[in-house]
Design a protein around this motif. Structure first.
Motif: not given
Length: 490
Positions: A377-401
């Motif tokens: 489950g932890d490994a799944c959360l880590q992969q999902v978090a990175q996939a969300i962060a990679q959906a945008t590339h602007r420095p002003t955008d913020l991905a968060a848990r």
């Protein structure tokens, strides 16, 4: 002060007087130079910088009063003591002579003991004044570096203040600070070698070449005396040079005299201080080493304090990073999400710009955890978090848990259409992961439900309203079967 350490300029239009004065002064060991008129005297003063001037009061063309006035108006020469030579019938001019800056007068015909006594007295006074002025300048230079340390703990500011003060004190044309960069020679990281470095600070007379940023390979100053690594090196292109390459470089850069002094941090050779004279080849006096010793002591302390401050800044930055980042997933935590949301909201309210928010939730994550176990489950959360962060590339955008299995994307300056494109990329990223989910009622692989909201911040709305709208959109996505995107439309 010994007579042979002093230079006296004698100015008189009568040759016999010059011979008489030379005959009195030179046997006592004084160095003497002569001039027969005012213009010649001014030229001698510029070229030889005498310690004392014996100046005839009345001369044709340019009299002594005019010469005196010109000297006292020039910052380079105003401190040279002037003793007027006067005949008895010229007494009326003495008051004017003193008002122009004369320190004394001697009557003609000359009385040798009286003349020597007055000369020795004023040379001694000048020596004491020069010593006091030099001491004051030294103290001012040290205070300048200390003040820079007190005003800023930034190493760049401290080094710049130091080179500016040193150039002013030594009347130099270029002052540099070179910092060495050490690297480990072996894989065990036991032995350090200085293989790189660069000029990190510079003070320069405008007409000369800047060396700021030059690397070790471009500079001939990597000089270390193995017997005395703290020794100061003096160079003159007309006399002593270590190598022909060094001399060629100095001549190329119009350097006539150079001083190189090491800078240490504890036992490590941290760098070098380099002082250049380009207009004058005047040799460095022994007192220079004493001045540099006091200065470098303060500079080395200032560098040490700056390094400690830099380490503290890095440590604080790491602490802030730890405080703002979710330790499991590596994206921003809820605390930083709230802070960034409030700060960005205020900024966009001033700019009257759109603000979008994406909230997403992993479908049936509890069932995933129960089936595969918490490590998966932890490994799944880590992969999902990175996939969300990679959906945008602007420095002003913020991905968060945002919560346990809930994530958020803050998108400043983003319209609903732009946010929808980001959400679609996010869905594509999750699909590409192809994480198996045997307990999902929707799909054999992991999926997300997504809610999206957009507002233009204004005094009548709030950040909480933006979150509430995205949360309702997410709720509708779950209500309508999950694994879909819903946009809140008020």
């Amino acid at each position: 002060m010994k007579p042979d350490q002093s230079l006296i300029l004698v100015v008189d239009d009568i040759t016999s007087n010059l011979k008489i004065l030379g005959g009195i002064l030179q046997p006592k060991g004084f160095n003497v130079t002569f001039a027969k008129n005012g213009q010649q005297a001014l030229e001698r003063i510029v070229s030889s910088q005498p310690d004392l001037i014996l100046l005839d009061l009345m001369m044709p063309e340019m009299d002594g009063l005019t010469v005196c006035k010109l000297l006292k108006e020039d910052d380079r020469f105003r401190k040279i003591p002037i003793i007027f030579l006067t005949a008895s019938h010229e007494q009326d001019h003495l008051l004017q002579a003193f008002s122009e800056g004369a320190v004394d007068y001697i009557k003609k015909p000359f009385n040798a003991p009286e003349l020597l006594a007055r000369v020795e007295t004023h040379l001694e006074l000048k020596h004491l004044q020069d010593r006091d002025a030099q001491q004051l300048a030294q103290e001012r230079l040290i205070r300048h570096v200390v003040q820079a340390t007190m005003e800023s703990l930034d190493l760049k500011d401290i080094l710049k203040a130091a080179v500016d003060g040193i150039r002013d004190y030594f009347k130099a044309d270029r002052v540099l600070i070179y910092q060495y960069i050490y690297e480990y020679m072996d894989s065990d990281r036991r032995e350090l070698e200085c293989s790189k470095g660069r000029i990190v600070a510079e003070s320069l007379v405008n007409s000369y070449t800047s060396f700021l940023g030059l690397s070790l390979g471009e500079c001939p100053w990597f000089v270390t005396d193995t017997k005395d690594p703290r020794s100061v090196h003096f160079y003159n292109t007309a006399t002593n040079m270590e190598t022909s390459h060094h001399k060629a470089k100095l001549l190329q850069w119009q350097v006539k005299a150079e001083l190189v002094s090491p800078i240490f941090q504890r036992s490590e050779h941290w760098g070098s201080l380099i002082i250049h004279r380009c207009q004058s080849s005047e040799p460095w006096v022994p007192e220079t080493v004493q001045v540099l010793s006091s200065l470098l002591e303060q500079l080395e302390l200032a560098i040490q304090q700056a390094h400690l401050y830099q380490q503290l800044q890095l440590a604080n930055q790491e602490l802030r990073q730890l405080a703002n980042v979710d330790s499991l997933t590596g994206v921003a935590n809820r605390r930083y999400f709230d802070t960034y949301l409030a700060e960005t909201w205020a900024q966009l309210q001033q700019e009257q710009a759109l603000f979008s928010l994406i909230l997403c939730d992993i479908d049936y994550f509890k069932a995933y955890n129960d089936h595969y176990g918490h490590p998966h489950g932890d490994a799944c959360l880590q992969q999902v978090a990175q996939a969300i962060a990679q959906a945008t590339h602007r420095p002003t955008d913020l991905a968060a848990r945002y919560g346990g299995e809930e994530f958020a994307l803050l998108l400043p300056h983003t319209s609903p259409e732009g946010a929808q494109q980001v959400a679609q990329r996010l869905q594509q990223n999750i699909a590409a992961l192809a994480i198996p989910h045997a307990q999902s009622n929707l799909d054999p692989h992991l999926t997300l439900s997504i809610g999206l909201s957009t507002l233009m911040p204004n005094p009548a709305s709030s950040p909480e309203q933006l979150v509430s709208m995205a949360d309702r959109a997410l709720y509708h996505a779950k209500e309508q079967g999950r694994n879909c995107l819903k946009i809140w439309d008020a």
